[in-house]
Design an enzyme around this catalytic site. Structure first.
Site, short mmCIF file in Angstrom:
data_model
loop_
_atom_site.label_atom_id
_atom_site.label_comp_id
_atom_site.label_asym_id
_atom_site.label_seq_id
_atom_site.Cartn_x
_atom_site.Cartn_y
_atom_site.Cartn_z
N VAL A 12 0.84 -1.20 0.00
CA VAL A 12 0.00 0.00 0.00
C VAL A 12 0.88 1.26 0.00
O VAL A 12 0.62 2.21 -0.75
CB VAL A 12 -0.96 0.01 1.22
CG1 VAL A 12 -1.87 1.22 1.16
CG2 VAL A 12 -1.80 -1.27 1.26
N VAL A 41 9.47 4.78 6.02
CA VAL A 41 10.14 3.84 6.93
C VAL A 41 9.93 2.41 6.44
O VAL A 41 8.81 2.04 6.08
CB VAL A 41 9.56 3.94 8.36
CG1 VAL A 41 10.14 2.87 9.27
CG2 VAL A 41 9.83 5.30 8.94
N ARG A 43 11.54 -1.91 7.09
CA ARG A 43 12.35 -2.75 7.98
C ARG A 43 13.70 -3.03 7.33
O ARG A 43 14.74 -2.95 7.96
CB ARG A 43 11.62 -4.08 8.19
CG ARG A 43 11.22 -4.36 9.59
CD ARG A 43 10.47 -5.64 9.68
NE ARG A 43 9.68 -5.94 8.49
CZ ARG A 43 8.49 -6.54 8.51
NH1 ARG A 43 7.96 -6.89 9.65
NH2 ARG A 43 7.85 -6.79 7.40
N LYS A 100 -6.49 -1.81 10.24
CA LYS A 100 -7.71 -2.19 10.96
C LYS A 100 -7.43 -2.95 12.25
O LYS A 100 -8.20 -2.85 13.22
CB LYS A 100 -8.69 -2.97 10.07
CG LYS A 100 -8.08 -4.09 9.23
CD LYS A 100 -7.53 -3.54 7.93
CE LYS A 100 -6.47 -4.39 7.31
NZ LYS A 100 -6.85 -5.12 6.16
N GLU A 122 -10.03 5.74 6.36
CA GLU A 122 -10.95 5.24 5.32
C GLU A 122 -10.48 3.91 4.74
O GLU A 122 -11.29 3.01 4.47
CB GLU A 122 -11.08 6.29 4.20
CG GLU A 122 -12.05 5.94 3.11
CD GLU A 122 -13.47 5.73 3.62
OE1 GLU A 122 -14.12 6.71 3.99
OE2 GLU A 122 -13.93 4.56 3.67
N GLY A 127 -11.20 -1.65 1.69
CA GLY A 127 -10.25 -1.15 0.69
C GLY A 127 -10.61 0.18 0.09
O GLY A 127 -10.64 1.20 0.78
N ILE A 129 -13.44 1.31 -1.05
CA ILE A 129 -14.83 1.78 -0.93
C ILE A 129 -14.92 2.83 0.18
O ILE A 129 -14.46 2.58 1.30
CB ILE A 129 -15.78 0.62 -0.54
CG1 ILE A 129 -15.63 -0.56 -1.50
CG2 ILE A 129 -17.22 1.10 -0.48
CD1 ILE A 129 -16.47 -1.77 -1.10
N LYS A 198 -12.66 -5.03 10.82
CA LYS A 198 -13.40 -4.02 10.04
C LYS A 198 -14.81 -3.84 10.60
O LYS A 198 -15.32 -2.73 10.71
CB LYS A 198 -13.43 -4.45 8.58
CG LYS A 198 -12.03 -4.45 7.96
CD LYS A 198 -11.97 -5.25 6.68
CE LYS A 198 -10.62 -5.17 6.02
NZ LYS A 198 -10.45 -6.14 4.94
N GLY A 295 -5.73 -4.64 -2.24
CA GLY A 295 -4.78 -4.36 -3.32
C GLY A 295 -4.17 -2.98 -3.14
O GLY A 295 -4.79 -2.08 -2.56
P1 NAP Z 1 3.19 -4.95 3.49
O1 NAP Z 1 3.24 -5.07 2.02
O2 NAP Z 1 3.65 -6.08 4.32
O3 NAP Z 1 4.05 -3.64 3.87
C1 NAP Z 1 4.38 -3.32 5.19
C2 NAP Z 1 5.50 -2.30 5.16
O4 NAP Z 1 5.81 -1.91 6.49
C3 NAP Z 1 6.81 -2.83 4.56
O5 NAP Z 1 7.46 -1.81 3.84
C4 NAP Z 1 7.64 -3.18 5.80
O6 NAP Z 1 9.03 -3.08 5.59
C5 NAP Z 1 7.18 -2.11 6.76
N1 NAP Z 1 7.30 -2.53 8.15
C6 NAP Z 1 6.63 -3.51 8.77
N2 NAP Z 1 6.99 -3.60 10.06
C7 NAP Z 1 7.91 -2.62 10.25
C8 NAP Z 1 8.67 -2.22 11.37
N3 NAP Z 1 8.56 -2.82 12.53
N4 NAP Z 1 9.54 -1.19 11.19
C9 NAP Z 1 9.67 -0.58 10.00
N5 NAP Z 1 8.97 -0.93 8.90
C10 NAP Z 1 8.10 -1.95 9.02
O7 NAP Z 1 1.74 -4.59 3.98
P2 NAP Z 1 0.58 -3.85 3.15
O8 NAP Z 1 -0.21 -4.87 2.42
O9 NAP Z 1 1.11 -2.69 2.45
O10 NAP Z 1 -0.37 -3.40 4.36
C11 NAP Z 1 -0.03 -2.31 5.17
C12 NAP Z 1 -1.19 -1.98 6.11
O11 NAP Z 1 -2.34 -1.66 5.35
C13 NAP Z 1 -1.61 -3.13 7.03
O12 NAP Z 1 -2.07 -2.60 8.24
C14 NAP Z 1 -2.77 -3.77 6.28
O13 NAP Z 1 -3.65 -4.44 7.12
C15 NAP Z 1 -3.41 -2.55 5.68
N6 NAP Z 1 -4.18 -2.77 4.47
C16 NAP Z 1 -3.69 -3.49 3.45
C17 NAP Z 1 -4.43 -3.66 2.31
C18 NAP Z 1 -3.94 -4.45 1.14
O14 NAP Z 1 -4.73 -4.70 0.23
N7 NAP Z 1 -2.69 -4.86 1.09
C19 NAP Z 1 -5.71 -3.10 2.23
C20 NAP Z 1 -6.21 -2.37 3.31
C21 NAP Z 1 -5.43 -2.21 4.44
P3 NAP Z 1 9.80 -4.07 4.58
O15 NAP Z 1 9.28 -3.72 3.22
O16 NAP Z 1 11.23 -3.73 4.75
O17 NAP Z 1 9.42 -5.45 5.02
N1 HSE Z 2 -6.23 -8.53 3.59
C1 HSE Z 2 -7.31 -7.60 3.43
C2 HSE Z 2 -8.36 -8.21 2.52
C3 HSE Z 2 -6.79 -6.32 2.86
O1 HSE Z 2 -8.06 -9.18 1.84
O2 HSE Z 2 -9.48 -7.71 2.50
C4 HSE Z 2 -7.83 -5.24 2.75
O3 HSE Z 2 -8.22 -4.79 4.01
#
Ligand code: NAP
Ligand code: HSE
Length: 420
Positions: A12, A41, A43, A100, A122, A127, A129, A198, A295
């Site tokens: 994201v 930021v 990891r 969430k 939001e 996602g 919506i 959610k 996504g």
């Molecule tokens: P992701 O791809 O795993 O990305 C997480 C990012 O955070 C990575 O860049 C990771 O670093 C970094 N990170 C994690 N822990 C860390 C720490 N302790 N210190 C510093 N950096 C750290 O996750 P994502 O899918 O983007 O999701 C991010 C958030 O949005 C989550 O809360 C998820 O529930 C929410 N979300 C996701 C979606 C979706 O469709 N993917 C939709 C709605 C909400 P590295 O890259 O170095 O590992």
């Molecule tokens: N993992 C979540 C899903 C991301 O599949 O709906 C969106 O919140």
């Protein structure tokens, strides 16, 4: 110019950074100011990234940077982001989060800490919506009767492929992960926990209910079999993982589970990664919100909507009210939920068995709506599939335990709830 710091530049976070550059013209026109990402930021600083921004592995750098106006939390987890978001708010920075899980546990504390500083979320629910905006503002005139919908893109993607194409569970989960839909730990998706986070957020905005995931009924999609799918089709149902919130007078039911719903209902036609949520308000009637539930770009679209809102100066209490919403309304204990049920059991294929089963259900006051018997590969064992009329959850749970003690019943009994 407004400067952003992103905690977490993954699926994201990368999309947010890219869209802010690619669509800078429309975003600036709508926000009234230029918005730029100052830093992010991660990891692992050695990982290749698709964005050209300054990166650090020290979150404090962003939280304490006086030039950063808005902190965007997209790292996931609960306690670490809580402590970072708290510090950012205490430093006077507006915060946007898509997390969430964080809100499922800390939304009321964060609302207190935020006070008049904007804290927007939001993207946390459904996602792309705009369901949070709809509930916080669009439906502000209404008492909310029900909220019901598909709130997890991963599960809906998996169920669609499993049901329509007979895809294998593990392979299709892997695909959802590769597409960036699944949580870092995908058991949150398939176990129903993500949808419960959610649902709790929506229930806070709609009803002021202060519950945690542990307090509500949560089941996932792990135990659905092709027999259930075939039965559902034969009886005119689709299977969807639903989040359900209902004001039933004596309290609010909150539950997440795989659900059989009539094939002709609008939600039954929502496939793939799409989510759909219906909200029934006492004055507006039924409203429905549909769109991509997961996504990178879809989620980033919602994150940027919050950023634009903050830059414009639109705000208000985080949950849409300060205190006193729907006073006295409580979470209904899960044992008191009333719904229809589907049961699948394997039994000895001999006379008297059906009578024993139906009589046991009768002892718990459970009345059968429909029944189907199917052969198995073992000539002495049959599969019995029932749907029941409405009954209370506690009675159904007790009946299942009692049925499982009968000699003629083999193994454990599978159950799914039905919503019409
Ligand atoms: P992701 O791809 O795993 O990305 C997480 C990012 O955070 C990575 O860049 C990771 O670093 C970094 N990170 C994690 N822990 C860390 C720490 N302790 N210190 C510093 N950096 C750290 O996750 P994502 O899918 O983007 O999701 C991010 C958030 O949005 C989550 O809360 C998820 O529930 C929410 N979300 C996701 C979606 C979706 O469709 N993917 C939709 C709605 C909400 P590295 O890259 O170095 O590992
Ligand atoms: N993992 C979540 C899903 C991301 O599949 O709906 C969106 O919140």
């Amino acid at each position: 110019m407004v400067k952003i710091g992103i905690l977490g530049v993954g699926t994201v976070g990368e999309s947010v950074a890219k869209i802010l550059v690619d669509n800078a013209d429309v975003i600036e026109a709508r926000a009234g100011k230029k918005i730029v990402v100052k830093s992010g930021v991660v990891r692992d600083l050695t990982k290749e990234r698709d964005v050209d921004i300054y990166l650090t592995d020290n979150a404090e750098e962003i939280i304490n940077d006086p030039e950063i106006d808005i902190v965007v939390e997209l790292m996931g987890g609960v306690e670490e982001p809580y402590s970072l978001v708290k510090k950012a708010l205490e430093n006077g920075k507006a915060v946007v989060t898509a997390n969430k899980a964080l809100l499922a546990y800390h939304r009321y504390e964060l609302q207190e800490i935020a006070g008049d500083i904007p804290l927007m979320y939001e993207a946390s629910t459904a996602g792309g919506i705009p369901i949070i905006g709809a509930l916080r503002t669009g439906l502000a005139a209404n008492h909310i009767n029900t909220i019901q919908g598909i709130m997890n893109g991963t599960c809906n993607y998996m169920l669609t492929k499993m049901i329509n194409e007979g895809a294998q569970y593990e392979a299709i989960l892997k695909e959802a992960q590769e597409l960036g839909y699944a949580e870092a730990d995908p058991t949150f998706d398939v176990g129903g926990f993500d949808a419960s986070h959610k649902l709790l957020i929506l229930a806070s905005i709609a009803y002021g209910i202060d519950a945690k995931p542990e307090d509500i009924l949560i089941e996932g999609i792990e135990n659905i079999t092709q027999t259930d799918v075939a039965f559902a089709k034969e009886f005119g149902y689709e299977i969807k993982l639903l989040g359900i919130a209902k004001n039933v007078g004596e309290g609010v039911e909150l539950r997440v589970h795989a659900t059989m719903i009539p094939q002709e209902s609008m939600i039954a036609k929502v496939d793939g990664v799409m989510n759909a949520v219906t909200v029934v308000g006492d004055r507006v009637g039924e409203t429905m919100y549909y769109g991509p539930g997961a996504g990178g770009d879809a989620t980033a679209s919602a994150v940027i909507a919050d950023i634009v809102d903050i830059v414009r100066g639109n705000q208000g209490p985080m949950l849409g009210y300060k205190k006193g919403l729907e006073s006295g309304l409580k979470l209904l204990p899960k044992e008191q939920i009333v719904t229809q049920y589907y049961l699948r059991l394997e039994v000895d294929d001999k006379s008297g068995v059906l009578a024993a089963i139906t009589s046991k259900l009768g002892e718990f006051g459970i009345s059968i709506e429909s029944m189907l018997q199917k052969p198995t590969s073992d000539a002495h064992i049959a599969k019995l599939l029932f749907t029941t009329h409405k009954t209370q959850e506690s009675k159904m749970q007790d009946a299942i335990k009692a049925l499982e003690t009968l000699d003629v019943v083999h193994g454990s009994i599978a159950m799914m709830r039905i919503e019409k």
